[in-house]
Design a protein around this motif. Structure first.
Motif, PDB file in Angstrom:
ATOM      1  N   LEU A 104       0.852  -1.193   0.000  1.00  0.00           N
ATOM      2  CA  LEU A 104       0.000   0.000   0.000  1.00  0.00           C
ATOM      3  C   LEU A 104       0.881   1.235   0.000  1.00  0.00           C
ATOM      4  N   GLY A 105       0.723   2.053  -1.026  1.00  0.00           N
ATOM      5  CA  GLY A 105       1.579   3.226  -1.160  1.00  0.00           C
ATOM      6  C   GLY A 105       2.705   2.895  -2.113  1.00  0.00           C
ATOM      7  N   GLY A 116       5.024   5.015  -3.167  1.00  0.00           N
ATOM      8  CA  GLY A 116       6.031   6.080  -3.089  1.00  0.00           C
ATOM      9  C   GLY A 116       7.425   5.479  -3.048  1.00  0.00           C
ATOM     10  N   VAL A 164       2.308   3.953   3.309  1.00  0.00           N
ATOM     11  CA  VAL A 164       1.671   5.235   2.969  1.00  0.00           C
ATOM     12  C   VAL A 164       2.328   6.309   3.839  1.00  0.00           C
ATOM     13  N   ASN A 204       5.343  -0.348   7.462  1.00  0.00           N
ATOM     14  CA  ASN A 204       6.747   0.040   7.239  1.00  0.00           C
ATOM     15  C   ASN A 204       7.062   1.371   7.945  1.00  0.00           C
TER      16      ASN A 204
HETATM   17  P1  NAD Z   1       6.206   8.639   0.042  1.00  0.00           P
HETATM   18  O1  NAD Z   1       5.649   9.979   0.349  1.00  0.00           O
HETATM   19  O2  NAD Z   1       7.281   8.546  -0.965  1.00  0.00           O
HETATM   20  O3  NAD Z   1       5.039   7.662  -0.436  1.00  0.00           O
HETATM   21  C1  NAD Z   1       3.824   7.508   0.195  1.00  0.00           C
HETATM   22  C2  NAD Z   1       2.832   7.004  -0.832  1.00  0.00           C
HETATM   23  O4  NAD Z   1       1.629   6.630  -0.183  1.00  0.00           O
HETATM   24  C3  NAD Z   1       2.456   8.041  -1.883  1.00  0.00           C
HETATM   25  O5  NAD Z   1       2.661   7.520  -3.178  1.00  0.00           O
HETATM   26  C4  NAD Z   1       0.967   8.257  -1.635  1.00  0.00           C
HETATM   27  O6  NAD Z   1       0.245   8.572  -2.833  1.00  0.00           O
HETATM   28  C5  NAD Z   1       0.568   6.923  -1.063  1.00  0.00           C
HETATM   29  N1  NAD Z   1      -0.699   6.942  -0.372  1.00  0.00           N
HETATM   30  C6  NAD Z   1      -1.254   7.906   0.376  1.00  0.00           C
HETATM   31  N2  NAD Z   1      -2.475   7.509   0.790  1.00  0.00           N
HETATM   32  C7  NAD Z   1      -2.693   6.279   0.314  1.00  0.00           C
HETATM   33  C8  NAD Z   1      -3.757   5.358   0.395  1.00  0.00           C
HETATM   34  N3  NAD Z   1      -4.845   5.654   1.068  1.00  0.00           N
HETATM   35  N4  NAD Z   1      -3.643   4.175  -0.219  1.00  0.00           N
HETATM   36  C9  NAD Z   1      -2.533   3.877  -0.917  1.00  0.00           C
HETATM   37  N5  NAD Z   1      -1.498   4.730  -1.040  1.00  0.00           N
HETATM   38  C10 NAD Z   1      -1.578   5.904  -0.428  1.00  0.00           C
HETATM   39  O7  NAD Z   1       6.654   8.033   1.435  1.00  0.00           O
HETATM   40  P2  NAD Z   1       7.837   7.015   1.745  1.00  0.00           P
HETATM   41  O8  NAD Z   1       9.092   7.753   1.942  1.00  0.00           O
HETATM   42  O9  NAD Z   1       7.786   5.920   0.756  1.00  0.00           O
HETATM   43  O10 NAD Z   1       7.406   6.477   3.186  1.00  0.00           O
HETATM   44  C11 NAD Z   1       6.331   5.607   3.354  1.00  0.00           C
HETATM   45  C12 NAD Z   1       6.378   5.005   4.737  1.00  0.00           C
HETATM   46  O11 NAD Z   1       7.632   4.348   4.928  1.00  0.00           O
HETATM   47  C13 NAD Z   1       6.278   5.997   5.879  1.00  0.00           C
HETATM   48  O12 NAD Z   1       5.561   5.417   6.911  1.00  0.00           O
HETATM   49  C14 NAD Z   1       7.714   6.213   6.282  1.00  0.00           C
HETATM   50  O13 NAD Z   1       7.854   6.605   7.628  1.00  0.00           O
HETATM   51  C15 NAD Z   1       8.289   4.848   6.082  1.00  0.00           C
HETATM   52  N6  NAD Z   1       9.727   4.781   5.861  1.00  0.00           N
HETATM   53  C16 NAD Z   1      10.340   5.691   5.085  1.00  0.00           C
HETATM   54  C17 NAD Z   1      11.708   5.598   4.881  1.00  0.00           C
HETATM   55  C18 NAD Z   1      12.418   6.587   3.996  1.00  0.00           C
HETATM   56  O14 NAD Z   1      13.650   6.614   4.020  1.00  0.00           O
HETATM   57  N7  NAD Z   1      11.706   7.369   3.203  1.00  0.00           N
HETATM   58  C19 NAD Z   1      12.431   4.568   5.462  1.00  0.00           C
HETATM   59  C20 NAD Z   1      11.757   3.612   6.237  1.00  0.00           C
HETATM   60  C21 NAD Z   1      10.410   3.749   6.414  1.00  0.00           C
END
Ligand code: NAD
Length: 710
Positions: free
Chosen positions: A319-320, A322, A400, A427
């Motif tokens: 889910l998500g 990103g 997400v 995550n």
């Molecule tokens: P991101 O902003 O790149 O991606 C988030 C995605 O979630 C976006 O594409 C968004 O459109 C999508 N989204 C939002 N609402 C949604 C829904 N209802 N259904 C499906 N998708 C939805 O964020 P990211 O950096 O990939 O981080 C995501 C998660 O991972 C967060 O919880 C973050 O804390 C965690 N995380 C991030 C990192 C990092 O280095 N960026 C490392 C470990 C964990």
């Protein structure tokens, strides 16, 4: 004899069969040394036309006995040296006996195993993907001490031997043949023996190239003008990689160059001396402990609950789409798992799949995969905006935005479509799992799977158990991480879990020093010289100071709800100042560093005017200790609070997840090797100067008093 035997066939060929009794693999140790010496003596009484060295195990030879090597001390260094010299003398006797000696390599021949093969005149390998050759000793802080340096240098010359010896690369058979490590490949094991027999029958007398009259070192002697030029810069180049904290590559280079200037036997003795100096040193012990024993324990399921049948995932929902979701989808699809990649719109989901398309196109270009493999992997990723597409997923991972309500909503939406036994994983990097699990209908099947960015490169996954997570869910999550080819550590729920919590102390300490007025370059350089992959200021820019501020505010608010007042951290004021100055980090194009579009990043020149104070400068060791100690102390606290339940997970997690320097063997091993009593005394000193954050937990003091290591 217990480690090998000799047999003679009808062609008059002696077979030296490596067949360690009561063990699954052949090892190089005292027993082997004694047996090999006996074989050499026996051969002197025999008439034969050649020797085939082969293995009765599924691998050719596993190399040195690492358990025993790790136990060698300066007191036992001399007998160890004598054993190494004895093995080399026996191999030398076989090599110079005049009769052809052929290695038939049926399985992995790494380290000591490859050194046995190198002492043979002719090397034939079975064409199979399980057959790997090479000298990976350097990765465990060692060097090839069984003649591997002397022979590799004489075979290829100093320049070509350098990457083979200092990088520890392993080769499959095709590449090894191309590189000249092997002479022939065989389609089957019987064919390999037939080819070896044919070689012996065609060559009555054989001499190694380096024992022939007029032999010249390929590429030139160390004294030749071209080589001298290369060797003048080689130590500096090597230091750039080792940062001066890994003694093995430097010892290898010395043994190579010194050995190239003397006769073969002297070169071997020089090699043995350097070998013993590494074996008796602390860094090799740290690396063997962590990268061999502890890592293998993890792969064997050390932190996985017992008595639960192994599982595999065939379909996963992400889910998500990103940064993290796209990376997780790639990791799963490339391991043969079907992936439903869901985002708010099909376009967003397809964009996430685009990440895999880019990575795979690069791999295809580099010849790492075929076009068919590329197609198959991509076909497994199904972009979607429909939550109903998650039907049939055995596991869902949500990635997400880091918002509690959003995470709760996607959990509930997904669970409606999932099979009853499916596992739901988050995550999240900061939100406690127990709290997130409250949104779930089945909190016992809710777990944290904390991947690191970039997912395709980072080997670690931190598995976080919430208060209600059950053993079966943990076992399934553990199996899944192994299925991805990654390394799991298991921790209990806590704010920031283990990795983010300890990582936060690293960035905070670096930023705190800057705020005190210490030179930014000195801080970054000290981190580099400790062996951290990135300095605390550079990595803070990567994370972004605004995100750090957001996490801080969220934590303060959450703790306030629990009636806890969180005091400000030492680096907070500096972070706030940087945000005020509109320098929040890399994404914004400016933070502690400037990011000019056409050149490398460099420290912002304005830092000096903002923070620098001449009287605040610290000696290099003080800066290094502050970084190494603050992380080790926080790790000890995690252990004390049972966020961590094994030193194994602490060590591996700190190195693989947050860049704690590998030479230390990990954050708890750093305390062990420093000596617990000395560590506590030094931490108290730092606490006196810089604050209570350096105070060690009582349990660490008690351990030090009881002389008990982690
Ligand atoms: P991101 O902003 O790149 O991606 C988030 C995605 O979630 C976006 O594409 C968004 O459109 C999508 N989204 C939002 N609402 C949604 C829904 N209802 N259904 C499906 N998708 C939805 O964020 P990211 O950096 O990939 O981080 C995501 C998660 O991972 C967060 O919880 C973050 O804390 C965690 N995380 C991030 C990192 C990092 O280095 N960026 C490392 C470990 C964990």
């Amino acid at each position: 004899m217990n480690s090998l035997r000799i047999e003679q066939d009808q062609n008059g060929i002696v077979h030296l069969v490596l067949d360690r009794q009561g063990a699954s693999a052949n090892l190089m140790d005292e027993q082997f040394a004694a047996d090999l010496a006996q074989v050499v003596a026996q051969l002197q009484q025999m008439t034969y036309c050649g020797i085939i060295v082969r293995s009765a195990k599924s691998t050719f030879f596993a190399g040195g006995d690492l358990g025993k090597i790790a136990e060698v001390t300066t007191e036992t260094g001399q007998p160890f040296f004598a054993m190494v010299e004895s093995i080399k003398a026996s191999m030398r006797a076989l090599e110079t006996g005049g009769k052809p000696v052929v290695a038939c390599i049926n399985g992995a021949a790494l380290g000591g195993g490859w050194e046995v093969a190198l002492a043979c005149h002719h090397r034939i390998a079975f064409k199979h993907k399980s057959v790997k050759v090479g000298l990976p000793e350097v990765t465990l802080g060692l060097l090839p001490g069984g003649g591997g340096i002397a022979r590799t240098v004489r075979l290829f010359g100093l320049k070509a031997a350098m990457p083979l010896l200092t990088e520890g690369k392993q080769f499959g058979v095709e590449k090894a043949l191309k590189a000249g490590l092997l002479h022939e490949l065989a389609d089957t094991e019987p064919a390999m023996l037939a080819q070896a027999t044919a070689f012996i029958q065609a060559n009555e007398q054989v001499t190694q190239p380096w024992d022939m009259k007029g032999y010249r070192l390929p590429g030139g002697n160390p004294g030749s003008p071209k080589m001298a030029q290369m060797l003048a810069v080689a130590p500096a180049m090597l230091k750039l990689q080792t940062k001066g904290v890994l003694p093995a590559p430097e010892a290898i280079l010395s043994a190579m160059v010194e050995g190239a200037q003397v006769d073969f036997d002297t070169a071997c003795r020089i090699e043995s001396r350097y070998f013993v100096s590494l074996v008796t040193g602390q860094v090799a012990k740290n690396l063997i402990n962590t990268f061999w024993f502890q890592l293998n324990d993890i792969k064997a399921g050390a932190s996985r609950p017992d008595g639960i049948a192994a599982t595999t995932v065939t379909k996963v929902g992400v889910l998500g789409a990103g940064m993290m979701g796209a990376g997780i989808a790639y990791a799963a699809a490339s391991r043969g798992i079907e992936v439903v990649l869901k985002d708010v719109s099909l376009d967003c989901a397809k964009k996430g799949k685009g990440y895999s398309e880019t990575l795979l196109a690069k791999q295809l270009q580099r010849g790492r995969i075929t076009a068919d493999q590329q197609r198959e992997i991509l076909a497994r990723i199904h972009p979607s905006e429909q939550v109903a597409d998650l039907g049939g997923c055995e596991l869902v991972i949500e990635a997400v935005f880091e918002q509690r309500q959003l995470k709760a909503r996607v959990t509930q939406e997904a669970e409606r479509h999932l099979p009853r036994e499916a596992v739901f994983a988050s995550n999240t990097s900061t939100l406690p799992i127990t709290g997130l699990a409250k949104a779930s209908e089945r909190p016992s099947q809710f777990i944290g799977l904390h991947f690191f960015s970039p997912v395709d490169k980072m080997p670690l996954v931190e598995i976080i158990c919430g208060e209600q997570t059950d053993s079966a869910t943990l076992a399934r999550a553990y199996d899944f991480v192994l299925q991805l080819g990654k390394t799991p550590i298991v921790v209990n729920d806590s704010r920031g879990f283990f990795t983010s919590r300890v990582f936060g102390t690293f960035t905070n300490e670096g930023i705190a020093m800057l705020g005190e007025g210490v030179s930014a370059a000195a801080i970054e350089n000290a981190a580099f010289l400790c062996g951290f992959p990135v300095g605390p200021l550079a990595v803070s820019d990567e994370v972004s100071l605004t995100l750090m501020e957001k996490i801080r505010n969220q934590t303060i608010a959450d703790l306030a709800d629990e009636g806890i007042i969180q005091p400000p951290k030492a680096g907070d004021a500096t972070i706030d100042r940087m945000i005020e100055l509109e320098r929040p980090g890399k994404l914004a194009g400016q933070g502690f560093y400037d990011y000019p579009p056409e050149s490398k990043k460099r420290l912002w020149s304005g830092l000096e005017a903002q923070f620098y104070r001449a009287e605040a400068q610290l000696p290099l060791t003080e800066i290094k200790d502050r970084l190494l100690f603050i992380m080790a102390i926080e790790t000890a606290r995690c252990y004390d609070e049972q966020v961590l339940t094994s030193s194994r997970d602490a060590n591996i997690g700190s190195i693989f997840g947050i860049g704690y320097p590998a030479w230390t063997g990990g954050a708890l091993q750093f305390i062990n090797q420093y000596g617990l009593g000395r560590f506590v005394a030094r931490a108290d000193e730092l606490a006196e100067r810089y604050g209570d954050r350096f105070l060690v937990p009582d349990s660490l003091r008690a351990r030090a008093d009881a002389n008990q290591q982690y």
